[in-house]
Design an enzyme around this catalytic site. Sequence first.
Site, PDB file in Angstrom:
ATOM      1  N   ARG A 110       0.855  -1.192   0.000  1.00 26.46           N
ATOM      2  CA  ARG A 110       0.000   0.000   0.000  1.00 26.46           C
ATOM      3  C   ARG A 110       0.893   1.244   0.000  1.00 26.46           C
ATOM      4  O   ARG A 110       2.093   1.158   0.218  1.00 26.46           O
ATOM      5  CB  ARG A 110      -0.922   0.013   1.221  1.00 26.46           C
ATOM      6  CG  ARG A 110      -0.197   0.116   2.543  1.00 26.46           C
ATOM      7  CD  ARG A 110      -1.139   0.002   3.722  1.00 26.46           C
ATOM      8  NE  ARG A 110      -0.420   0.152   4.981  1.00 26.46           N
ATOM      9  CZ  ARG A 110      -1.005   0.106   6.158  1.00 26.46           C
ATOM     10  NH1 ARG A 110      -2.309  -0.113   6.262  1.00 26.46           N
ATOM     11  NH2 ARG A 110      -0.315   0.262   7.286  1.00 26.46           N
ATOM     12  N   CYS A 114       3.427   7.934  -5.749  1.00 23.10           N
ATOM     13  CA  CYS A 114       4.191   9.169  -5.557  1.00 23.10           C
ATOM     14  C   CYS A 114       3.206  10.298  -5.269  1.00 23.10           C
ATOM     15  O   CYS A 114       2.266  10.506  -6.051  1.00 23.10           O
ATOM     16  CB  CYS A 114       4.976   9.510  -6.823  1.00 23.10           C
ATOM     17  SG  CYS A 114       5.568  11.214  -6.840  1.00 23.10           S
ATOM     18  N   ASN A 148      -4.975   7.681   4.258  1.00 28.55           N
ATOM     19  CA  ASN A 148      -4.567   7.036   5.510  1.00 28.55           C
ATOM     20  C   ASN A 148      -3.103   7.335   5.776  1.00 28.55           C
ATOM     21  O   ASN A 148      -2.228   6.963   5.010  1.00 28.55           O
ATOM     22  CB  ASN A 148      -4.749   5.521   5.411  1.00 28.55           C
ATOM     23  CG  ASN A 148      -4.380   4.848   6.731  1.00 28.55           C
ATOM     24  OD1 ASN A 148      -5.103   4.966   7.716  1.00 28.55           O
ATOM     25  ND2 ASN A 148      -3.235   4.199   6.780  1.00 28.55           N
ATOM     26  N   GLU A 149      -2.888   8.073   6.890  1.00 30.23           N
ATOM     27  CA  GLU A 149      -1.504   8.298   7.325  1.00 30.23           C
ATOM     28  C   GLU A 149      -0.586   8.714   6.172  1.00 30.23           C
ATOM     29  O   GLU A 149       0.290   7.968   5.707  1.00 30.23           O
ATOM     30  CB  GLU A 149      -0.920   7.041   7.986  1.00 30.23           C
ATOM     31  CG  GLU A 149      -1.535   6.767   9.319  1.00 30.23           C
ATOM     32  CD  GLU A 149      -0.763   5.702  10.080  1.00 30.23           C
ATOM     33  OE1 GLU A 149       0.252   5.218   9.588  1.00 30.23           O
ATOM     34  OE2 GLU A 149      -1.207   5.349  11.180  1.00 30.23           O
ATOM     35  N   CYS A 157      10.012  10.326  -1.871  1.00 31.96           N
ATOM     36  CA  CYS A 157      10.004   9.688  -3.191  1.00 31.96           C
ATOM     37  C   CYS A 157      11.153  10.300  -3.993  1.00 31.96           C
ATOM     38  O   CYS A 157      11.441  11.495  -3.844  1.00 31.96           O
ATOM     39  CB  CYS A 157       8.678   9.941  -3.895  1.00 31.96           C
ATOM     40  SG  CYS A 157       8.651   9.314  -5.592  1.00 31.96           S
ATOM     41  N   CYS A 159      11.523   9.945  -7.455  1.00 28.71           N
ATOM     42  CA  CYS A 159      11.266   9.844  -8.900  1.00 28.71           C
ATOM     43  C   CYS A 159      11.583  11.167  -9.583  1.00 28.71           C
ATOM     44  O   CYS A 159      11.816  12.199  -8.929  1.00 28.71           O
ATOM     45  CB  CYS A 159       9.800   9.481  -9.132  1.00 28.71           C
ATOM     46  SG  CYS A 159       8.656  10.840  -8.834  1.00 28.71           S
ATOM     47  N   CYS A 162       9.323  14.105  -8.617  1.00 30.18           N
ATOM     48  CA  CYS A 162       9.666  14.726  -7.334  1.00 30.18           C
ATOM     49  C   CYS A 162      10.937  15.551  -7.447  1.00 30.18           C
ATOM     50  O   CYS A 162      11.054  16.617  -6.838  1.00 30.18           O
ATOM     51  CB  CYS A 162       9.812  13.656  -6.266  1.00 30.18           C
ATOM     52  SG  CYS A 162       8.220  13.022  -5.709  1.00 30.18           S
ATOM     53  N   GLU A 300      -6.724   5.948  15.616  1.00 31.33           N
ATOM     54  CA  GLU A 300      -6.338   4.536  15.696  1.00 31.33           C
ATOM     55  C   GLU A 300      -5.529   4.318  16.956  1.00 31.33           C
ATOM     56  O   GLU A 300      -4.669   5.141  17.292  1.00 31.33           O
ATOM     57  CB  GLU A 300      -5.459   4.130  14.502  1.00 31.33           C
ATOM     58  CG  GLU A 300      -6.150   4.085  13.179  1.00 31.33           C
ATOM     59  CD  GLU A 300      -5.217   3.580  12.086  1.00 31.33           C
ATOM     60  OE1 GLU A 300      -4.187   2.964  12.410  1.00 31.33           O
ATOM     61  OE2 GLU A 300      -5.503   3.836  10.904  1.00 31.33           O
ATOM     62  N   GLU A 350      -1.576  -8.031   7.874  1.00 29.81           N
ATOM     63  CA  GLU A 350      -1.769  -7.638   9.280  1.00 29.81           C
ATOM     64  C   GLU A 350      -2.643  -8.622  10.042  1.00 29.81           C
ATOM     65  O   GLU A 350      -3.395  -8.252  10.943  1.00 29.81           O
ATOM     66  CB  GLU A 350      -2.340  -6.226   9.331  1.00 29.81           C
ATOM     67  CG  GLU A 350      -1.400  -5.215   8.670  1.00 29.81           C
ATOM     68  CD  GLU A 350      -1.829  -3.785   8.853  1.00 29.81           C
ATOM     69  OE1 GLU A 350      -2.882  -3.421   8.303  1.00 29.81           O
ATOM     70  OE2 GLU A 350      -1.129  -3.050   9.563  1.00 29.81           O
ATOM     71  N   HIS A 353      -2.440  -8.616  13.993  1.00 28.45           N
ATOM     72  CA  HIS A 353      -2.617  -7.370  14.754  1.00 28.45           C
ATOM     73  C   HIS A 353      -3.807  -7.532  15.700  1.00 28.45           C
ATOM     74  O   HIS A 353      -4.835  -8.096  15.328  1.00 28.45           O
ATOM     75  CB  HIS A 353      -2.897  -6.217  13.776  1.00 28.45           C
ATOM     76  CG  HIS A 353      -2.786  -4.861  14.387  1.00 28.45           C
ATOM     77  ND1 HIS A 353      -3.656  -4.401  15.350  1.00 28.45           N
ATOM     78  CD2 HIS A 353      -1.905  -3.862  14.174  1.00 28.45           C
ATOM     79  CE1 HIS A 353      -3.305  -3.174  15.695  1.00 28.45           C
ATOM     80  NE2 HIS A 353      -2.262  -2.825  15.012  1.00 28.45           N
TER      81      HIS A 353
HETATM   82  C1  GLA Z   1      -1.300   2.239  10.845  1.00 29.49           C
HETATM   83  C2  GLA Z   1      -2.280   2.182   9.680  1.00 29.49           C
HETATM   84  C3  GLA Z   1      -3.315   1.108   9.805  1.00 29.49           C
HETATM   85  C4  GLA Z   1      -2.726  -0.180  10.332  1.00 29.49           C
HETATM   86  C5  GLA Z   1      -2.092   0.138  11.685  1.00 29.49           C
HETATM   87  C6  GLA Z   1      -1.543  -1.106  12.344  1.00 29.49           C
HETATM   88  O1  GLA Z   1      -1.739   3.124  11.832  1.00 29.49           O
HETATM   89  O2  GLA Z   1      -2.984   3.399   9.567  1.00 29.49           O
HETATM   90  O3  GLA Z   1      -3.837   0.861   8.483  1.00 29.49           O
HETATM   91  O4  GLA Z   1      -1.735  -0.624   9.458  1.00 29.49           O
HETATM   92  O5  GLA Z   1      -1.008   1.033  11.482  1.00 29.49           O
HETATM   93  O6  GLA Z   1      -1.034  -0.762  13.628  1.00 29.49           O
END
Ligand code: GLA
Length: 663
Positions: A110, A114, A148-149, A157, A159, A162, A300, A350, A353
Site C-alpha cells: 500500500r 508518488c 490514511n496516514e 520519493c 522519482c 519529485c 487509531e 496484518e 494485529h
Molecule cells: C497504521 C495504519 C493502519 C494499520 C495500523 C496497524 O496506523 O494506519 O492501516 O496498518 O497502522 O497498527
Amino acid sequence: MKEPFTPPYVGAAYYPELWPESEQSKDIARMRELGCNVMRVGEFAWAYMEPEEGRYEFSWLHGVIDRLTDAGIATVLCTPTAAPPVWLTEKHPETVAAAAEGQPYVHGSRRHNCPNSPVYREYSRAITTRLAGEFAEKKGVIVWHLDNEFGCHINSCYCGVCRDAFHRFLEGLYGNIEALNERWGTGVWSQRYQRFEQIPLPQKTPYTHHPSLVHRYRHFMSHSFAEFAREQAGIIRAKSPLPVTTNGMPPWHKLDYEEMFADLDIVSNDLYNGPEHLWTLAGEFDWMRAKKPRPYWLMETSATWGGSLTPGAVYVHHPGAMRAKCWLSFAMGGEAVLYWLWRAQWSGQEMEHGSLLYSWGEPALARLELKDLVTDLKACADFLNDTKPAPAQVAVHFSYPSMWVFDEGPLAAGFNYMNGWNEFYRQILDRNIHRDVIFPGADVASYNVVFSPFMAIIPGEVIERMKAFVEAGGTWVIGPMSGFRTEDATARRESGFGPLEDVIGSSVRHRFPPPPMGANLDWGKSGRSACRLWCDAYRSTAETKVLARYADGPAAGAPAVLERALGKGRVITLGTLPDHAELSRIIEEACWETTGLPAEMDPPAGIIVIPRVHMDGTPAGHIFIDIAGKGGEVVGVTGVDKLTAESVGGTLKLKPWGVAVVV
Ligand code: GLA
C-alpha cells in the site's frame, strides 16, 4: 440532516469490503453489543469503489453505512487514495513512488504512489470527487477522513517528478540559485550549483549529503503531502459541510503536522504507545488539543496489541491500561477513540494485529475493558460534552523542523529529538503542571510560561513573538540546544545564536560536547550537579543573572544557565541539560503558581490530573488517571466521583490504572 450522533465516540476501523454482507450484519450487531457508536470505513477500498477505471461501485458502501446508521453507529468515511488499485498501477507505472536507490516500488502492498505524480493526483481527484458527490448528504456520515496516514511507510520519493518539483520548491523558497548557494553555504567541497536543476535528491553519495539539502528535502516532502491533503479537503468541502480530518502518526512519519493540520477541521492521530509509555501520549494529546478549537480524535490505537504479522506494544497483561489510555484521550480534550481494528483480518499483511473481534467473529481479549469504558462514557457523556480541559497557562514548543535538524546531525552522540523532548516534557507532566504543546507558529499571548527545549531552529518571527511575550510579562525558558541553526539548517555567522542573543541578554562564547570526564554545574548555594548532552558557555553581562556556572571542564567559571529580566517578564536560558533534580527545580520555579491545579492538590508522578471547566470557563472538576499502573493517593481532593458516585473527602485513592472523575 444532522444524525442523532453525539460524542463521546468509541469504535474502530472497519473493513466491510473484506466480508460478505451476512458477516457485515453479524459484525454490526456485535458492534452494538459492545457499545460502539462509530466506525471508520473506506481508506483502502479504492478497488471496490472503482473496480475498473471509470466504473464506480458505491451501492455496497451505501448498504454498509445504512446498516451502521440504523444500528445507531456513525460513519467516518475515508477517501481511498492510500491504496491505488492494480489497474491504475498497471496503466500508469509513472504514478508509483521510487525508492532512494532509484528503482520504483511495485504493487502489492500500500502507499506505493508518488504524492507528486500529476497522473496519480488526477485519479485521486476523480475518485474523491465522485465519492464526495455520492455521499455528500449521506445519512450517518459525520466526518470525512482523507486517505490514511500520509507519509506512512514511505515519506519520501525519488522519482523524476519529485526531483523537478523539488527544484521548483527550492526556487520558490530562494528565488535564484545564487541566493540558495549563499544561504546553504554550498562552497564547502565545491558543491556550488549553477542551476536548480543540478541539485540532486538526497540519494546515494560517498559520504553524507549537505544538511541544508537534506533539511529542505524533508520540508519539501512534508509540504507535498500537506498539499495533497489540502487538495482533497477542497474537493470534499465543495460538496459537503462536514468536518474533514486525516490520521497522522506522530512522530513516526516526520511530517510537519503544523502544516498538515493547518487547513483541516479536526486533528486526528494514530497512537499505539504501549502501557509503559502512556505518558508520551499525553504530549501528543496536548498538541492535538492546542492545535484546533474542535476536540481531537484518537483515530487509531490498539485494543490489545499492535504489530502486523508479529504482535507488538502489548496491553493484555496490563488489565486496565487500555481503559486508562482511552480515558487519557477523552480527559485531555478528545471526543473519539477508534481501535485499529474492529475484526482481525483473515488474510494479508496484518493478520496478527490485535483487534476487538478475532477473525472468526468472536470478541477478543479487550471486550471487558471496552465494556467498562463504554459504561464509563455513558455515565460521563454529559460531563465530557459540557466541559473541556481548563486553558493552560504553560506551553512547551514542539518543532518538526528542529526534529529534522537533529535527524540530520544529533549534535550530542546518540541524541534523538523525540526522546530528548519527551524526557523534558515528562518533568513538566510529572509535576502535573497543566500545559499545552504548541508548534512554532502558535500564538503565545494566553500563556504565562513557554518552554522551548531542543528547538534547534527558532525562526526570526518566533523570536520576535517570544520577545513581545516576555516584555508583556511572560517567562520564556530557552533550551537546551535551542536556536543554534538557521531555517536553512546552517550555523550562525554573525554570532553563536544570532538575534536570539538580544533576548538572552548575553552571547555564547564557547560551545562543546561535555568532556569525557564529564562537566558539572556550580549552582552556588545549592551545590553542584552534572550537565548533560551539550554545553553552551555564555559571557557574563550586566543584563543577566548567572544561575549556574560551569564548575569544571574547558569553560570552568563561565555562565551556563542565565536569567534575564526583559520588560515585565524574564528569560531563562539553559546552556546545557541540567540533571533531573536541577531541571525540576528550574521548571517549578519558572512555573511557580501557574500549575493549573489547586495548591492543596498534590498528585504523585504517574497520576495525571486534568482540570476541566464549563464552557463559560468556570471550574467543573478534575479527571484523575493513573497512567503508571501503580495506583496511589492524591491529597486535596473533595467532591463526588461520577464513575462510582462515591464522595471523596480529602484524599482520592486510585487503583493501578484507575480513573476518577471528581466534580
Ligand atoms: C497504521 C495504519 C493502519 C494499520 C495500523 C496497524 O496506523 O494506519 O492501516 O496498518 O497502522 O497498527
